[in-house]
Design an enzyme around this catalytic site. Structure first.
Site, mmCIF file in Angstrom:
data_model
loop_
_atom_site.group_PDB
_atom_site.id
_atom_site.type_symbol
_atom_site.label_atom_id
_atom_site.label_comp_id
_atom_site.label_asym_id
_atom_site.label_seq_id
_atom_site.Cartn_x
_atom_site.Cartn_y
_atom_site.Cartn_z
ATOM 1 C CG ASP A 194 -53.172 -52.032 -25.378
ATOM 2 O OD1 ASP A 194 -53.158 -51.729 -24.162
ATOM 3 O OD2 ASP A 194 -53.574 -51.256 -26.265
ATOM 4 C CG HIS A 200 -51.797 -54.134 -14.923
ATOM 5 N ND1 HIS A 200 -51.776 -53.976 -16.288
ATOM 6 C CD2 HIS A 200 -52.052 -52.902 -14.409
ATOM 7 C CE1 HIS A 200 -52.008 -52.697 -16.586
ATOM 8 N NE2 HIS A 200 -52.183 -52.034 -15.469
ATOM 9 C CG LEU A 244 -38.436 -68.491 -26.338
ATOM 10 C CD1 LEU A 244 -38.869 -68.155 -27.763
ATOM 11 C CD2 LEU A 244 -39.673 -68.668 -25.443
HETATM 12 C C1 IPE Z 1 -48.416 -49.904 -25.335
HETATM 13 O O1 IPE Z 1 -49.672 -49.903 -24.751
HETATM 14 C C2 IPE Z 1 -47.361 -50.219 -24.310
HETATM 15 C C3 IPE Z 1 -47.307 -51.593 -23.870
HETATM 16 C C4 IPE Z 1 -48.033 -52.583 -24.334
HETATM 17 C C5 IPE Z 1 -46.332 -51.902 -22.852
HETATM 18 P P1 IPE Z 1 -50.349 -48.559 -24.205
HETATM 19 O O2 IPE Z 1 -51.680 -48.943 -23.701
HETATM 20 O O3 IPE Z 1 -49.434 -47.864 -23.284
HETATM 21 O O4 IPE Z 1 -50.459 -47.683 -25.541
HETATM 22 P P2 IPE Z 1 -51.481 -46.539 -25.940
HETATM 23 O O5 IPE Z 1 -51.516 -45.577 -24.808
HETATM 24 O O6 IPE Z 1 -52.798 -47.187 -26.164
HETATM 25 O O7 IPE Z 1 -50.925 -45.969 -27.207
HETATM 26 C C1 IPE Z 2 -51.373 -53.236 -21.313
HETATM 27 O O1 IPE Z 2 -52.663 -53.004 -20.858
HETATM 28 C C2 IPE Z 2 -50.346 -53.254 -20.194
HETATM 29 C C3 IPE Z 2 -49.460 -52.088 -20.162
HETATM 30 C C4 IPE Z 2 -49.417 -51.142 -21.050
HETATM 31 C C5 IPE Z 2 -48.531 -52.000 -19.047
HETATM 32 P P1 IPE Z 2 -53.208 -51.547 -20.547
HETATM 33 O O2 IPE Z 2 -52.923 -51.225 -19.116
HETATM 34 O O3 IPE Z 2 -52.702 -50.559 -21.529
HETATM 35 O O4 IPE Z 2 -54.772 -51.770 -20.735
HETATM 36 P P2 IPE Z 2 -55.824 -50.833 -21.478
HETATM 37 O O5 IPE Z 2 -55.251 -50.504 -22.825
HETATM 38 O O6 IPE Z 2 -55.965 -49.609 -20.622
HETATM 39 O O7 IPE Z 2 -57.070 -51.644 -21.544
HETATM 40 MG MG MG Z 3 -53.367 -49.893 -23.303
#
Ligand code: IPE
Ligand code: IPE
Ligand code: MG
Length: 245
Positions: free
Chosen positions: A21, A38, A132
Site C-alpha cells: 500500500d 504504481h 519460491l
Molecule cells: C489494499 O489497499 C489492496 C491492495 C493492497 C491491493 P487499498 O489501498 O485498496 O485499501 P484501503 O482502501 O486503504 O482499505
Molecule cells: C497500493 O497503493 C496499490 C493498490 C492498491 C493497487 P494505493 O494505490 O492504494 O496507494 P495509496 O494508498 O492511495 O497511497
Molecule cells: Mg491504498
C-alpha cells in the site's frame, strides 16, 4: 545484514503475505500522478521477489489488486491492468529461470482474456518449480474467497459428496483459492495504514501482523529483513499458555 541461514524453515516465517500500500501517496508526495507510483511499485514487486528468494522464504504472497479496487477511476484501473500485463510479459521467463513457482488467486473471470492467458502460461510454465512459491492476489477479496468456498461446499453437498456434519475447518480451507498454500505466518502492510482491507480473513487467523510506515515503492530488502526480525521476536501462542518459562 541478516544471513539467509537465519531464515530457515524451522524458524519461519514460512509464508509471508504483503498488503502493498502507498503507491498513490508516494507519487503525490513527489507531485506526480498516482500512476507513476504504481509503476514504481512494480519495481518494488521485483525487489521483494528477489529478496524472498535470497532469504529462502518458501512462500510469498502479494496483494496486488483487491476486488474492491475495481471501484477506482477507470483510468487508474486501466493503468494497473497495463502494468500487470507488462509485469507478466517481462517477468515470467525470469521467474522460471530463478526456480519461482507463480500462482494467481482471486476472481479470475473478471480479468481480461489476454491477462488470463498470460497467467495460465506463467502458472503452467513454472508449475514444477519450488525455490519460491510466489502468489499474486488479483481481484481478490477475503470475503469473496469464503463465499466461493461455501458455493463449492453447497455443490458438493448436493452431489452427495459431503454431509453438513462433515464440514470442518479443513473442508473450508481446501476449497479456498489458497488451498495449495500454508496459512500466512506473517502479514506485512506498508504505508502506515493498520487494517486488513478484506485480504486473507480466514487464512490470517493466527498470523503475526506487522505494519510499516514505508510506502510500497520504497520497500526494500532491509524492510523485509526488519519485519522478519520483528516476527521472530514475537511469541506465537495460538490461544494456549506457554509453559516453558
Ligand atoms: C489494499 O489497499 C489492496 C491492495 C493492497 C491491493 P487499498 O489501498 O485498496 O485499501 P484501503 O482502501 O486503504 O482499505
Ligand atoms: C497500493 O497503493 C496499490 C493498490 C492498491 C493497487 P494505493 O494505490 O492504494 O496507494 P495509496 O494508498 O492511495 O497511497
Ligand atoms: Mg491504498
Amino acid at each position: 545484514m541478516v544471513a539467509a541461514a537465519d531464515f530457515s524453515t524451522d524458524t519461519g516465517p514460512r509464508h509471508v503475505a504483503v498488503i502493498m500500500d502507498g503507491n498513490g501517496r508516494w507519487a503525490q508526495a513527489r507531485g506526480m500522478f498516482r500512476t507513476a507510483g504504481h509503476r514504481s511499485g512494480m519495481e518494488a514487486v521485483r525487489r521483494i521477489v528477489e529478496s524472498a528468494r535470497a532469504l529462502e522464504i518458501p512462500y510469498l504472497t502479494i496483494f496486488g489488486f483487491s476486488a474492491e479496487n475495481w471501484g477506482r477511476p477507470v483510468e487508474e484501473v486501466e493503468e494497473l491492468m497495463l502494468l500487470l500485463r507488462l509485469y507478466l510479459r517481462s517477468e515470467i521467463a525470469d521467474l522460471h529461470k530463478n526456480g519461482v513457482r507463480l500462482r494467481v488467486i482471486g476472481e479470475r473471470s473478471r480479468l481480461a482474456a489476454d491477462i488470463v492467458n498470460l497467467i495460465e502460461h506463467g502458472e503452467t510454465l513454472t508449475a514444477g518449480n519450488s525455490k519460491l512459491n510466489f502468489t499474486v492476489a488479483l481481484s481478490y477479496g477475503g470475503r469473496q474467497d469464503v463465499v466461493q468456498a461455501a458455493q463449492k461446499l453447497a455443490e458438493a453437498a448436493i452431489a452427495g459428496e459431503v454431509t453438513p456434519q462433515s464440514i470442518d475447518q479443513d473442508a473450508i480451507s481446501a476449497r479456498l483459492w489458497t488451498a495449495e498454500l500454508p496459512d500466512p505466518d506473517l502479514v506485512i502492510r506498508t504505508s502506515g495504514e493498520q487494517r486488513i482491507s478484506n485480504f486473507f480473513l480466514w487464512q490470517s487467523a493466527y498470523a503475526e501482523l506487522i505494519f510499516l510506515d514505508t510506502l510500497w515503492p520504497d520497500f526494500s530488502k532491509a524492510d523485509l529483513e526488519h519485519a522478519i526480525r520483528e516476527f521472530r521476536r514475537r511469541e506465537r501462542r495460538y490461544g494456549a499458555v506457554v509453559t516453558n518459562r
